[in-house]
Scaffold this motif. Structure first.
Motif, mmCIF file in Angstrom:
data_model
loop_
_atom_site.group_PDB
_atom_site.id
_atom_site.type_symbol
_atom_site.label_atom_id
_atom_site.label_comp_id
_atom_site.label_asym_id
_atom_site.label_seq_id
_atom_site.Cartn_x
_atom_site.Cartn_y
_atom_site.Cartn_z
ATOM 1 N N SER A 143 -0.170 25.864 25.976
ATOM 2 C CA SER A 143 0.191 25.337 24.796
ATOM 3 C C SER A 143 1.052 26.387 24.078
ATOM 4 O O SER A 143 1.075 27.668 24.472
ATOM 5 C CB SER A 143 -1.294 24.981 23.795
ATOM 6 O OG SER A 143 -2.014 26.193 23.656
ATOM 7 N N PHE A 157 1.408 22.763 19.731
ATOM 8 C CA PHE A 157 1.914 21.704 20.743
ATOM 9 C C PHE A 157 1.128 21.847 22.048
ATOM 10 O O PHE A 157 1.201 22.950 22.634
ATOM 11 C CB PHE A 157 3.269 21.972 20.887
ATOM 12 C CG PHE A 157 3.772 21.075 21.935
ATOM 13 C CD1 PHE A 157 3.790 19.607 21.737
ATOM 14 C CD2 PHE A 157 4.167 21.464 22.984
ATOM 15 C CE1 PHE A 157 4.304 18.696 22.642
ATOM 16 C CE2 PHE A 157 4.853 20.628 24.035
ATOM 17 C CZ PHE A 157 4.568 19.106 23.827
ATOM 18 N N ILE A 158 0.141 21.175 22.297
ATOM 19 C CA ILE A 158 -0.415 21.021 23.755
ATOM 20 C C ILE A 158 0.235 20.485 24.873
ATOM 21 O O ILE A 158 0.560 19.017 24.941
ATOM 22 C CB ILE A 158 -1.829 20.220 23.443
ATOM 23 C CG1 ILE A 158 -2.698 21.027 22.116
ATOM 24 C CG2 ILE A 158 -2.741 20.207 24.747
ATOM 25 C CD1 ILE A 158 -3.550 20.047 21.857
ATOM 26 N N ALA A 159 1.008 21.323 25.673
ATOM 27 C CA ALA A 159 1.655 20.737 26.514
ATOM 28 C C ALA A 159 1.259 20.152 27.802
ATOM 29 O O ALA A 159 1.547 19.303 28.406
ATOM 30 C CB ALA A 159 2.803 22.025 26.879
ATOM 31 N N SER A 160 -0.219 20.741 28.199
ATOM 32 C CA SER A 160 -0.837 20.551 29.307
ATOM 33 C C SER A 160 -2.183 20.955 29.074
ATOM 34 O O SER A 160 -2.533 21.809 28.061
ATOM 35 C CB SER A 160 -0.156 20.870 30.472
ATOM 36 O OG SER A 160 -0.565 22.268 30.842
ATOM 37 N N GLN A 167 -0.713 15.301 21.132
ATOM 38 C CA GLN A 167 -0.267 16.658 21.846
ATOM 39 C C GLN A 167 0.044 17.785 20.535
ATOM 40 O O GLN A 167 0.337 18.858 20.872
ATOM 41 C CB GLN A 167 0.967 16.624 22.378
ATOM 42 C CG GLN A 167 0.975 15.866 23.866
ATOM 43 C CD GLN A 167 2.202 15.818 24.630
ATOM 44 O OE1 GLN A 167 3.199 15.248 24.340
ATOM 45 N NE2 GLN A 167 2.182 16.889 25.733
ATOM 46 N N TRP A 168 -0.418 17.266 19.353
ATOM 47 C CA TRP A 168 -0.177 18.332 18.236
ATOM 48 C C TRP A 168 -1.657 18.423 17.500
ATOM 49 O O TRP A 168 -2.379 17.317 17.361
ATOM 50 C CB TRP A 168 0.553 17.690 17.379
ATOM 51 C CG TRP A 168 2.163 17.565 17.625
ATOM 52 C CD1 TRP A 168 2.693 16.611 18.163
ATOM 53 C CD2 TRP A 168 2.986 18.644 17.787
ATOM 54 N NE1 TRP A 168 3.917 17.007 18.634
ATOM 55 C CE2 TRP A 168 4.295 18.258 18.367
ATOM 56 C CE3 TRP A 168 2.921 19.884 17.093
ATOM 57 C CZ2 TRP A 168 5.327 19.129 18.408
ATOM 58 C CZ3 TRP A 168 4.228 20.814 17.175
ATOM 59 C CH2 TRP A 168 5.184 20.306 17.952
#
Length: 70
Positions: free
Chosen positions: A44, A37-40, A15-16
């Motif tokens: 991001s 930060f890739i939340a979904s 996720q980073w």
């Protein structure tokens, strides 16, 4: 005025994502380092610090990225 740049992005963890960038805003070159930060798949968060080459004050940037549709 010519603007140009190049960036290197790498996936640090699932996720980073890290970002290293050089860009020229038409007046002088700048360097930027950041994390995403890739939340979904839809959104991001970005955090980065940029600094001009040579003397000059750097700045922090925070951003939210949202994809409305694919």
């Amino acid at each position: 005025m010519t603007r140009r740049g190049a960036a290197l992005e790498w996936l640090v963890a699932p996720q980073w994502q890290g970002v290293a960038e050089w860009f020229d805003d038409g007046e002088r070159g700048h360097r930027r380092l950041g994390l995403r930060f890739i939340a979904s798949e839809a959104w991001s968060l970005d955090f980065s610090h940029a600094r001009p080459q040579g003397a000059g004050q750097g700045w922090w940037t925070a951003g939210v990225n949202w994809m409305f549709a694919r």
